[in-house]
Design an enzyme around this catalytic site. Structure first.
Site, PDB file in Angstrom:
ATOM      1  N   GLU A 222       0.098 -36.828 -18.765  1.00 44.23           N
ATOM      2  CA  GLU A 222       0.803 -36.461 -17.541  1.00 44.23           C
ATOM      3  C   GLU A 222       0.073 -37.051 -16.348  1.00 44.23           C
ATOM      4  OE1 GLU A 222       1.185 -32.215 -16.883  1.00 44.23           O
ATOM      5  OE2 GLU A 222       2.817 -32.677 -15.540  1.00 44.23           O
TER       6      GLU A 222
ATOM      7  N   LYS B 176      10.912 -33.484 -15.877  1.00 45.32           N
ATOM      8  CA  LYS B 176      10.395 -32.144 -16.163  1.00 45.32           C
ATOM      9  C   LYS B 176      11.403 -31.084 -15.720  1.00 45.32           C
ATOM     10  CE  LYS B 176       6.180 -29.554 -15.280  1.00 45.32           C
ATOM     11  NZ  LYS B 176       5.091 -29.500 -14.299  1.00 45.32           N
TER      12      LYS B 176
ATOM     13  N   CYS C 184       4.376 -30.879 -19.942  1.00 44.72           N
ATOM     14  CA  CYS C 184       3.457 -29.800 -19.580  1.00 44.72           C
ATOM     15  C   CYS C 184       4.078 -28.394 -19.643  1.00 44.72           C
ATOM     16  CB  CYS C 184       2.886 -30.098 -18.200  1.00 44.72           C
ATOM     17  SG  CYS C 184       1.373 -29.195 -17.846  1.00 44.72           S
TER      18      CYS C 184
HETATM   19  C1  LIG Z   1       4.139 -32.855 -13.197  1.00 40.48           C
HETATM   20  O1  LIG Z   1       3.897 -31.498 -13.429  1.00 40.48           O
HETATM   21  C2  LIG Z   1       2.654 -31.200 -13.969  1.00 40.48           C
HETATM   22  C3  LIG Z   1       2.455 -29.708 -14.140  1.00 40.48           C
HETATM   23  O2  LIG Z   1       3.122 -29.200 -15.198  1.00 40.48           O
HETATM   24  C4  LIG Z   1       1.550 -31.699 -13.146  1.00 40.48           C
HETATM   25  O3  LIG Z   1       0.374 -31.635 -13.923  1.00 40.48           O
HETATM   26  C5  LIG Z   1       1.780 -33.095 -12.722  1.00 40.48           C
HETATM   27  O4  LIG Z   1       0.904 -33.452 -11.718  1.00 40.48           O
HETATM   28  C6  LIG Z   1       3.150 -33.399 -12.242  1.00 40.48           C
HETATM   29  N1  LIG Z   1       3.186 -34.828 -12.248  1.00 40.48           N
HETATM   30  C7  LIG Z   1       3.779 -35.602 -11.396  1.00 40.48           C
HETATM   31  C8  LIG Z   1       3.575 -37.051 -11.625  1.00 40.48           C
HETATM   32  O5  LIG Z   1       4.479 -35.219 -10.502  1.00 40.48           O
END
Ligand SMILES: *[C@@H]1O[C@H](CO)[C@@H](O)[C@H](O)[C@H]1NC(C)=O
Ligand SMILES: *[C@@H]1O[C@H](CO)[C@@H](O)[C@H](O)[C@H]1NC(C)=O
Ligand SMILES: *[C@@H]1O[C@H](CO)[C@@H](O)[C@H](O)[C@H]1NC(C)=O
Length: 294
Positions: free
Chosen positions: A49, A121, A163
């Protein structure tokens, strides 16, 4: 009843527990080097992620890119083509120009460099503990509105979540059950040093055992600066055994997903044929769930 063979042959996977920082170009260069290394022994490679950006809600917009035009998507497409591998591109902040929304998105490439899936997500992570941590993804991100399943060539189908999506069993059930019959769920994820020890292995094993699939969890490496990711990227088999696991630093872990293991799990514990839809509703059946068809 004949058992479906959702995994047609052994699949070699590599999970890259990348250490990333604030410099996007350096993150991409380091990812590229590790992908070249992993491709020697894998058919499918998973990145963590937020592998090209820091994990901080106030940073998502400045690192966001369009998909497929953005530089990260272009770079991963080239790498998958160059090495002839499937790449599950962790997650990156995606800018959707039309709506001006930012999504947390994972893009999947086939060995020809084509984008074959894109998961936004679905479940955003908002917490607000009095006198404690406040973290509101929904202030800067928009949630996706579909489950994602993609096809890994002749091997079969795989479901994809990001995640926090892991805490909601529904996405894994949609991917694992008919009509999709996936053999694995892949989750790029960034748990922290509190939630990691509590729930990371438990959730991997729970989603695996509930659905009799492999689960692949890919975390960023721990970095002294910034967000403290748990690490411990892992592969869990359909019986709930962890067959590969990283430590906290940067490393690549490998596993081979076995059709025999999947079949023997499903025939010895045949939950898939013993559901009681006369007692509860089949919310996953054909046409019931929204699944991305990209
Ligand atoms: C996406 O969500 C996760 C948390 O679940 C976080 O760790 C991450 O920074 C987010 N990533 C982006 C690229 O926005
Ligand atoms: C990326 O690789 C370079 C060169 O090997 C290294 O100096 C740098 O620390 C790496 N980036 C991170 C965040 O570890
Ligand atoms: C990790 O996140 C949880 C909420 O998910 C929070 O309660 C905890 O304080 C965080 N721990 C660290 C070390 O940041």
């Amino acid at each position: 009843m004949t058992l479906a063979r959702p995994l047609a042959k052994a699949l070699r996977v590599a999970l890259i527990q990348l250490k990333s920082g604030a410099d996007k170009q350096a993150n991409l260069a380091n990812a590229s080097k590790l992908i070249s290394e992993a491709a020697k022994n894998a058919d499918l490679i998973v990145l963590p992620e937020c592998f090209n950006s820091p994990y901080a809600v106030d940073q998502f917009r400045s690192y966001a890119e369009e998909i497929p035009k953005g530089e990260t998507t272009v770079a991963l497409s080239e790498l998958s083509k160059q090495h002839g591998v499937y790449i599950v591109g962790g997650s990156i902040p995606e800018l959707d120009i039309a709506s001006n929304n930012i999504y947390n998105t994972s893009v999947v490439f086939d060995p020809k460099g084509e984008v074959i899936a894109k998961h936004r997500k679905v479940h955003l992570f908002d917490i607000d503990i009095p006198d404690g941590i406040t973290f509101k993804e929904s202030e800067t991100l928009t949630g996706g509105d579909k489950a994602t399943v993609f096809s890994v060539g002749d091997w079969g189908h795989v479901g994809l979540g990001i995640c926090y999506d892991m805490r909601f069993p529904e996405l894994a059930q949609i991917a694992a059950r008919s009509p999709h019959n996936s053999f694995a769920m892949i989750y790029p994820g960034a748990f922290n040093t509190t939630t990691g020890p509590l729930h990371w292995h438990l959730l991997a094993r729970a989603r695996a055992v509930d659905n009799e699939v492999y689960t692949l969890l890919c975390s960023p490496a721990r970095n002294a600066e910034g967000y403290q990711a748990y690490g411990h990227s892992l592969v869990c088999d359909p019986m709930g055994a962890i067959v590969a696991e990283a430590g906290e630093g940067q490393e690549i872990i490998y596993a081979e997903l076995s059709p025999e293991k999947l079949a023997s799990t499903r025939s010895s514990i045949p939950v898939n044929f013993q559901r009681r839809f006369d007692v509860y509703e089949d919310f996953v059946g054909e046409g019931k769930a929204k699944v991305s068809d990209l």
